[in-house]
Design a protein around this motif. Sequence first.
Motif, PDB file in Angstrom:
ATOM      1  N   PHE A 521       7.545  -3.221 -12.544  1.00 29.82           N
ATOM      2  CA  PHE A 521       6.763  -2.923 -11.342  1.00 29.82           C
ATOM      3  C   PHE A 521       7.615  -3.111 -10.088  1.00 29.82           C
ATOM      4  O   PHE A 521       8.291  -4.134  -9.929  1.00 29.82           O
ATOM      5  N   PRO A 522       7.561  -2.139  -9.150  1.00 27.56           N
ATOM      6  CA  PRO A 522       8.443  -2.191  -7.974  1.00 27.56           C
ATOM      7  C   PRO A 522       8.012  -3.258  -6.976  1.00 27.56           C
ATOM      8  O   PRO A 522       6.842  -3.643  -6.920  1.00 27.56           O
ATOM      9  N   PRO A 523       8.930  -3.732  -6.146  1.00 29.82           N
ATOM     10  CA  PRO A 523       8.605  -4.737  -5.129  1.00 29.82           C
ATOM     11  C   PRO A 523       7.985  -4.096  -3.895  1.00 29.82           C
ATOM     12  O   PRO A 523       7.911  -2.870  -3.779  1.00 29.82           O
ATOM     13  N   ASP A 524       7.560  -4.936  -2.987  1.00 30.58           N
ATOM     14  CA  ASP A 524       6.965  -4.483  -1.725  1.00 30.58           C
ATOM     15  C   ASP A 524       8.076  -4.107  -0.753  1.00 30.58           C
ATOM     16  O   ASP A 524       8.861  -4.954  -0.331  1.00 30.58           O
ATOM     17  N   GLN A 525       8.146  -2.813  -0.384  1.00 30.64           N
ATOM     18  CA  GLN A 525       9.167  -2.325   0.541  1.00 30.64           C
ATOM     19  C   GLN A 525       8.563  -1.900   1.879  1.00 30.64           C
ATOM     20  O   GLN A 525       9.212  -1.183   2.647  1.00 30.64           O
ATOM     21  N   TYR A 526       7.359  -2.354   2.169  1.00 31.74           N
ATOM     22  CA  TYR A 526       6.652  -1.870   3.355  1.00 31.74           C
ATOM     23  C   TYR A 526       6.960  -2.676   4.611  1.00 31.74           C
ATOM     24  O   TYR A 526       6.436  -2.376   5.671  1.00 31.74           O
ATOM     25  N   GLU A 527       7.773  -3.699   4.523  1.00 32.21           N
ATOM     26  CA  GLU A 527       8.075  -4.522   5.684  1.00 32.21           C
ATOM     27  C   GLU A 527       9.480  -4.231   6.189  1.00 32.21           C
ATOM     28  O   GLU A 527      10.435  -4.179   5.423  1.00 32.21           O
ATOM     29  N   GLY A 528       9.595  -4.057   7.504  1.00 31.39           N
ATOM     30  CA  GLY A 528      10.903  -3.921   8.145  1.00 31.39           C
ATOM     31  C   GLY A 528      11.579  -2.591   7.978  1.00 31.39           C
ATOM     32  O   GLY A 528      12.792  -2.503   8.155  1.00 31.39           O
ATOM     33  N   THR A 529      10.850  -1.549   7.639  1.00 30.16           N
ATOM     34  CA  THR A 529      11.482  -0.243   7.474  1.00 30.16           C
ATOM     35  C   THR A 529      10.480   0.854   7.803  1.00 30.16           C
ATOM     36  O   THR A 529       9.266   0.619   7.909  1.00 30.16           O
ATOM     37  N   ASP A 530      10.979   2.071   7.944  1.00 30.35           N
ATOM     38  CA  ASP A 530      10.132   3.221   8.229  1.00 30.35           C
ATOM     39  C   ASP A 530       9.377   3.618   6.961  1.00 30.35           C
ATOM     40  O   ASP A 530       9.982   3.901   5.926  1.00 30.35           O
ATOM     41  N   THR A 531       8.051   3.631   7.042  1.00 33.47           N
ATOM     42  CA  THR A 531       7.222   3.930   5.871  1.00 33.47           C
ATOM     43  C   THR A 531       6.625   5.336   5.908  1.00 33.47           C
ATOM     44  O   THR A 531       5.756   5.651   5.093  1.00 33.47           O
ATOM     45  N   SER A 532       7.095   6.166   6.813  1.00 33.93           N
ATOM     46  CA  SER A 532       6.484   7.492   6.971  1.00 33.93           C
ATOM     47  C   SER A 532       6.684   8.369   5.736  1.00 33.93           C
ATOM     48  O   SER A 532       5.836   9.216   5.429  1.00 33.93           O
ATOM     49  N   ARG A 533       7.786   8.189   5.029  1.00 33.92           N
ATOM     50  CA  ARG A 533       8.045   9.018   3.858  1.00 33.92           C
ATOM     51  C   ARG A 533       7.407   8.453   2.589  1.00 33.92           C
ATOM     52  O   ARG A 533       7.398   9.131   1.557  1.00 33.92           O
ATOM     53  N   PHE A 534       6.897   7.244   2.632  1.00 35.78           N
ATOM     54  CA  PHE A 534       6.312   6.623   1.443  1.00 35.78           C
ATOM     55  C   PHE A 534       5.040   7.363   1.030  1.00 35.78           C
ATOM     56  O   PHE A 534       4.310   7.899   1.865  1.00 35.78           O
ATOM     57  N   GLU A 535       4.743   7.358  -0.257  1.00 39.29           N
ATOM     58  CA  GLU A 535       3.594   8.090  -0.766  1.00 39.29           C
ATOM     59  C   GLU A 535       2.278   7.418  -0.393  1.00 39.29           C
ATOM     60  O   GLU A 535       1.296   8.094  -0.092  1.00 39.29           O
ATOM     61  N   ARG A 537      -0.103   4.407   1.783  1.00 37.63           N
ATOM     62  CA  ARG A 537      -0.151   3.844   3.132  1.00 37.63           C
ATOM     63  C   ARG A 537       0.271   2.373   3.173  1.00 37.63           C
ATOM     64  O   ARG A 537       0.779   1.900   4.187  1.00 37.63           O
ATOM     65  N   ASP A 538       0.042   1.621   2.087  1.00 38.50           N
ATOM     66  CA  ASP A 538       0.453   0.220   2.044  1.00 38.50           C
ATOM     67  C   ASP A 538       0.672  -0.179   0.589  1.00 38.50           C
ATOM     68  O   ASP A 538       0.416   0.599  -0.344  1.00 38.50           O
ATOM     69  N   TYR A 539       1.115  -1.405   0.406  1.00 33.35           N
ATOM     70  CA  TYR A 539       1.467  -1.854  -0.944  1.00 33.35           C
ATOM     71  C   TYR A 539       0.238  -2.047  -1.821  1.00 33.35           C
ATOM     72  O   TYR A 539       0.302  -1.835  -3.030  1.00 33.35           O
ATOM     73  N   ASN A 540      -0.867  -2.436  -1.242  1.00 35.05           N
ATOM     74  CA  ASN A 540      -2.093  -2.585  -2.038  1.00 35.05           C
ATOM     75  C   ASN A 540      -2.542  -1.253  -2.635  1.00 35.05           C
ATOM     76  O   ASN A 540      -2.995  -1.195  -3.782  1.00 35.05           O
ATOM     77  N   ALA A 541      -2.400  -0.180  -1.851  1.00 31.70           N
ATOM     78  CA  ALA A 541      -2.743   1.148  -2.366  1.00 31.70           C
ATOM     79  C   ALA A 541      -1.794   1.556  -3.489  1.00 31.70           C
ATOM     80  O   ALA A 541      -2.203   2.191  -4.468  1.00 31.70           O
ATOM     81  N   LEU A 542      -0.525   1.183  -3.356  1.00 35.70           N
ATOM     82  CA  LEU A 542       0.457   1.487  -4.411  1.00 35.70           C
ATOM     83  C   LEU A 542       0.079   0.770  -5.705  1.00 35.70           C
ATOM     84  O   LEU A 542       0.097   1.371  -6.789  1.00 35.70           O
ATOM     85  N   ILE A 543      -0.268  -0.514  -5.591  1.00 35.14           N
ATOM     86  CA  ILE A 543      -0.643  -1.282  -6.782  1.00 35.14           C
ATOM     87  C   ILE A 543      -1.845  -0.641  -7.471  1.00 35.14           C
ATOM     88  O   ILE A 543      -1.863  -0.446  -8.695  1.00 35.14           O
ATOM     89  N   ALA A 544      -2.863  -0.296  -6.683  1.00 33.56           N
ATOM     90  CA  ALA A 544      -4.076   0.290  -7.254  1.00 33.56           C
ATOM     91  C   ALA A 544      -3.780   1.610  -7.963  1.00 33.56           C
ATOM     92  O   ALA A 544      -4.300   1.872  -9.065  1.00 33.56           O
TER      93      ALA A 544
END
Length: 710
Positions: A521-535, A537-544
């Motif tokens: 399972f991947p780590p949380d990369q939502y802090e300290g970087t540009d998240t516009s390209r991420f699939e 909106r946040d890490y909780n949504a990724l986990i779900a």
Amino acid sequence: MIEVIKDCHGARMVDPISQGLADRPNDPPRPSSPTVRNGRSVARPAGGQAERTSAAIRARADGGSSASASMSGADKYRRQTALATHAAAGPTSNDSLGERVPGANMTTSNSSISRGQTRRLKILFYIDSGAMRAHCLTAAELIREQLAADITFMIVDAGKYLDEAMKDYQIYDYSSLFRIGRGFARVWPRKTSRGFGNRLRNLLRSRSLQSALRKMGSRPKTVQVVLLPGLFVLMMAFRLLRLARNTRRRVRQEFHVRKALWSLSRDPRIASSYVTFHGALRSLLVLLILFLRDGIEWIQKPVQRARTGLRDVLFGLLRKTQVGQSLQQLLRMLLAARGVEKFLQVVQPDLIVLPEDNVETLSTIFVAKGRELNIPSMIIPFTIPNPLEPARYYYDNPLYQARGPVARRLVERHPKWRFHHEGRDLLRQPAIKASCQELLGLSSPAPWVLNRGYAVSIALDSEAQRDLYIKLGFPGEQLKVIGDMNGAMFHRVRKHKQRFVEEICSRYGWQSYRPLILCGFPPDQYEGTDTSRFEFRDYNALIAAWMTSFKLLGKRANILIRPHPRIPLERLSGFEGPNVKISLQPTAELIPLCDLYVASISATIRWAIACGVPVINYDTYRYRYDDYASAKGVIGVEHLGEFRSLMTRFVDDEIFAAELKERQRGVMNYWGQLDDGTGRRLSALVLDAVAGAGRINPNKERQWDLRPAE
């Protein structure tokens, strides 16, 4: 032509510490001499203890036939320490008959006991991330099994990672490098009090009876019942005596202060115009001496609070400015450079081993200071170098943009620090810090390329990694292919795969005929970087989204989730189901057992390729790295729909699954070297590095017998 270290005599099985290399998925910022092959050395006491699951796997894989598996740790220790060391004097006829100790991998003969041995190699491991600890621990165990070396670890948060396996080595904490004038406090082994009086005092200082009993060690319950009342009385008496002593000390301090004040006020010379100044000065000096000697708490505490508050305000203001942040990093680097140099002078290792050479951490400083002191360095890469990782992570950070006069001057004099990415010129380090690194000789030939430094050698795990390093501009003579640190364990687990799979299925109540899917399972990369390209909106949504995808497979597959070390377990535990379970067993032990591995641009994908396991590389953060482009059994996806349909097809379509496995097996030898010779080849590389620096002469001082396969 790149030299590949080969095992000409075959390779004997060396059990690595099978704590397993912890996942590090997509962490953002993240001349050799001839090989010594002959001679003798010393058999060492048994090494570190592995995790229970790892020990069980090795014991079952060996089938219980090994003599060393049936010996207790104490028996091994007594048997191994009974063997003597001996100096190099060329091979003798008795060498082939020398007794081989279970658990050790050196030969020795009784005829050379009296010759003695000059000294043992001293090797220093520097680890600046907890995720790299297990990787380095495995390498350390392999080296010590072969060379009986004295190994020291410098590690971040050493107290946090101090377990039974680490207690076989000397441990220092990373923070001690920044303590000016305080020396280097060793975390393990701890300093023990000698003498009955010191041990009793240490026991009585315990905070509770439970703590005192733990210090006493394991005792029968009857003994504890007898000791508890007396121990309680002694602890209470000790506390009363200590309270009385402290009270007496405070009373004496107050008495001396009042006496000085009284003498100052009653001194008749104060009123005299002739001796007023002299008497007052003498009395004030008495007060000053008393203050410096004993201290006055009611004065010291307000001063300390005021100083701390002022410091916090000033540092708070500095942290909010680019100049302040740069100066803070610069000061830390200067302190670290001084601390590293002092530490190397204290420890005096023969070799420095690092999991990576990164200009952003102290690893480059260790390499540079080691070169000044004629201490070679060797890298055992933890992850795959890719300049795009730091570029994308720091893309929006103004400190890392090539702007301003300092940055322009740096780029003019040292163009290697600049990297053009998506229309923007970036610096690998803030301009002020990078300039000072160049000035102090703490830089790298290519700062944007991980491990591209001045290490004597880089121990690679496969030909695929070698080709990648050549493409990135590494010199060929620096690269050595020795195999993965977990290669021996992969080899054993794959050999007995069906047995281990059945045990896992029995543990979770699964049917063993279903395909086993492992997710790193991947780590949380939502802090300290540009998240516009991420699939998401946040890490909780990724986990779900990920966990729901696994649940949708129902009872058609068995799914094991191995969380990244940085993920709190409670964030995933609520998503468990009948077919989805969370496991903390090391990833390196689970990958050879699974039928499909799911990860997100993780460095652990290369293990799956080496084991011939198909991979779905779900690039949910859309970094789009091409590290595994040559692996035909790795399928990359970026969208949730593609991910779910691909997993469903793998589970339902047996022909597709078989084809994917066959494609992966076609490249597994290019991506891995799974045999029992990694420890031997790694130890030979260590000897090459140390001998190349002139720190040992294998032909005169001593020789090592790197034990061949039996």
